[in-house]
Design a protein around this motif. Structure first.
Motif, PDB file in Angstrom:
ATOM      1  N   GLY A  36       0.810  -1.206   0.000  1.00 16.08           N
ATOM      2  CA  GLY A  36       0.000   0.000   0.000  1.00 16.08           C
ATOM      3  C   GLY A  36       0.843   1.254   0.000  1.00 16.08           C
ATOM      4  O   GLY A  36       2.036   1.226   0.330  1.00 16.08           O
ATOM      5  N   TRP A  37       0.210   2.338  -0.370  1.00 19.22           N
ATOM      6  CA  TRP A  37       0.843   3.657  -0.344  1.00 19.22           C
ATOM      7  C   TRP A  37      -0.002   4.582   0.528  1.00 19.22           C
ATOM      8  O   TRP A  37      -1.221   4.627   0.395  1.00 19.22           O
ATOM      9  N   PHE A  38       0.681   5.294   1.370  1.00 16.11           N
ATOM     10  CA  PHE A  38       0.038   6.252   2.256  1.00 16.11           C
ATOM     11  C   PHE A  38       0.771   7.580   2.143  1.00 16.11           C
ATOM     12  O   PHE A  38       1.943   7.619   1.765  1.00 16.11           O
ATOM     13  N   ARG A  39       0.086   8.641   2.479  1.00 13.48           N
ATOM     14  CA  ARG A  39       0.736   9.942   2.438  1.00 13.48           C
ATOM     15  C   ARG A  39       0.321  10.764   3.641  1.00 13.48           C
ATOM     16  O   ARG A  39      -0.758  10.566   4.207  1.00 13.48           O
ATOM     17  N   GLN A  40       1.196  11.663   4.003  1.00 13.05           N
ATOM     18  CA  GLN A  40       0.902  12.560   5.119  1.00 13.05           C
ATOM     19  C   GLN A  40       1.512  13.919   4.845  1.00 13.05           C
ATOM     20  O   GLN A  40       2.714  14.032   4.608  1.00 13.05           O
ATOM     21  N   ALA A  41       0.662  14.912   4.869  1.00 16.35           N
ATOM     22  CA  ALA A  41       1.094  16.297   4.706  1.00 16.35           C
ATOM     23  C   ALA A  41       1.206  16.935   6.088  1.00 16.35           C
ATOM     24  O   ALA A  41       0.546  16.495   7.032  1.00 16.35           O
ATOM     25  N   PRO A  42       2.008  17.965   6.220  1.00 21.07           N
ATOM     26  CA  PRO A  42       2.151  18.624   7.528  1.00 21.07           C
ATOM     27  C   PRO A  42       0.810  19.076   8.088  1.00 21.07           C
ATOM     28  O   PRO A  42       0.012  19.698   7.387  1.00 21.07           O
ATOM     29  N   GLY A  43       0.564  18.716   9.325  1.00 19.10           N
ATOM     30  CA  GLY A  43      -0.661  19.118   9.980  1.00 19.10           C
ATOM     31  C   GLY A  43      -1.882  18.309   9.628  1.00 19.10           C
ATOM     32  O   GLY A  43      -2.991  18.609  10.082  1.00 19.10           O
ATOM     33  N   LYS A  44      -1.686  17.282   8.814  1.00 10.54           N
ATOM     34  CA  LYS A  44      -2.814  16.447   8.403  1.00 10.54           C
ATOM     35  C   LYS A  44      -2.590  15.010   8.822  1.00 10.54           C
ATOM     36  O   LYS A  44      -1.465  14.584   9.067  1.00 10.54           O
ATOM     37  N   GLU A  45      -3.670  14.262   8.878  1.00 11.54           N
ATOM     38  CA  GLU A  45      -3.573  12.856   9.225  1.00 11.54           C
ATOM     39  C   GLU A  45      -3.060  12.045   8.036  1.00 11.54           C
ATOM     40  O   GLU A  45      -3.186  12.456   6.882  1.00 11.54           O
ATOM     41  N   ARG A  46      -2.486  10.902   8.376  1.00 13.15           N
ATOM     42  CA  ARG A  46      -2.025  10.005   7.325  1.00 13.15           C
ATOM     43  C   ARG A  46      -3.220   9.504   6.519  1.00 13.15           C
ATOM     44  O   ARG A  46      -4.255   9.141   7.082  1.00 13.15           O
ATOM     45  N   GLU A  47      -3.056   9.473   5.230  1.00 13.58           N
ATOM     46  CA  GLU A  47      -4.148   9.108   4.325  1.00 13.58           C
ATOM     47  C   GLU A  47      -3.741   7.930   3.459  1.00 13.58           C
ATOM     48  O   GLU A  47      -2.649   7.924   2.887  1.00 13.58           O
ATOM     49  N   ASN A 105      -7.246  -7.015   5.242  1.00 16.07           N
ATOM     50  CA  ASN A 105      -7.842  -6.422   4.054  1.00 16.07           C
ATOM     51  C   ASN A 105      -7.172  -5.098   3.761  1.00 16.07           C
ATOM     52  O   ASN A 105      -7.680  -4.035   4.141  1.00 16.07           O
ATOM     53  N   GLY A 106      -6.036  -5.158   3.115  1.00 17.92           N
ATOM     54  CA  GLY A 106      -5.307  -3.935   2.796  1.00 17.92           C
ATOM     55  C   GLY A 106      -6.074  -3.006   1.883  1.00 17.92           C
ATOM     56  O   GLY A 106      -5.769  -1.816   1.810  1.00 17.92           O
ATOM     57  N   GLY A 107      -7.070  -3.527   1.220  1.00 14.02           N
ATOM     58  CA  GLY A 107      -7.874  -2.706   0.329  1.00 14.02           C
ATOM     59  C   GLY A 107      -8.689  -1.647   1.052  1.00 14.02           C
ATOM     60  O   GLY A 107      -9.232  -0.737   0.438  1.00 14.02           O
ATOM     61  N   ARG A 108      -8.787  -1.753   2.368  1.00 17.48           N
ATOM     62  CA  ARG A 108      -9.501  -0.731   3.137  1.00 17.48           C
ATOM     63  C   ARG A 108      -8.640   0.521   3.325  1.00 17.48           C
ATOM     64  O   ARG A 108      -9.122   1.546   3.801  1.00 17.48           O
ATOM     65  N   LEU A 109      -7.363   0.406   2.973  1.00 12.80           N
ATOM     66  CA  LEU A 109      -6.413   1.529   3.081  1.00 12.80           C
ATOM     67  C   LEU A 109      -6.320   2.039   4.518  1.00 12.80           C
ATOM     68  O   LEU A 109      -6.222   3.255   4.755  1.00 12.80           O
TER      69      LEU A 109
END
Length: 127
Positions: A36-47, A105-109
């Motif tokens: 999986g790939w996740f991202r996190q911007a400053p001040g935001k939750e990991r998505e 279930n990694g598809g739930r991200l």
């Protein structure tokens, strides 16, 4: 020792493209797993951005990236790719790849479905 190494991040203008890669080694899974790939911007939750199941290639994308981001099949060397097109300023973040066992279930991200993580690669998008 499990190791996930991302590469391919950088700075692009809005509308541009980047291709991220995730090279995994030492994985403990017997056969198939989720990447999986996740991202996190400053001040935001990991998505959660996208995920692929190596047993068959089933993919999931977050609504925010559908139609713009594409996962490639994970190759036999356990390297996966995330092609990001039509990048927007809101895509700027630290992008991390992660792997999880087939029984989750990694598809739930959801980050909790993944047990190994890379350090990340930075994506900057200028408008």
């Amino acid at each position: 020792q499990v190791q996930l190494v991302e590469s391919g991040g950088g700075s692009v203008q809005a509308g541009g493209s980047l291709r991220l890669s995730c090279a995994a080694s030492g994985l403990p899974y017997r056969n198939y797993y989720w990447m999986g790939w996740f991202r996190q911007a400053p001040g935001k939750e990991r998505e959660g951005v996208a995920a692929i199941y190596t047993g068959g290639g089933s993919t999931t994308y977050a609504d925010s990236v559908k139609g713009r981001f594409t996962l490639s099949q994970v190759n036999p060397k356990n390297t996966g790719y995330l092609q990001m097109n039509s990048l927007k300023s809101e895509d700027a973040a630290m992008y991390c790849c992660a792997t999880g066992p087939s029984w989750n279930n990694g598809g739930r991200l959801r980050p909790s479905d993944f047990d190994y993580w890379g350090q990340g690669t930075q994506v900057t998008v200028s408008s």
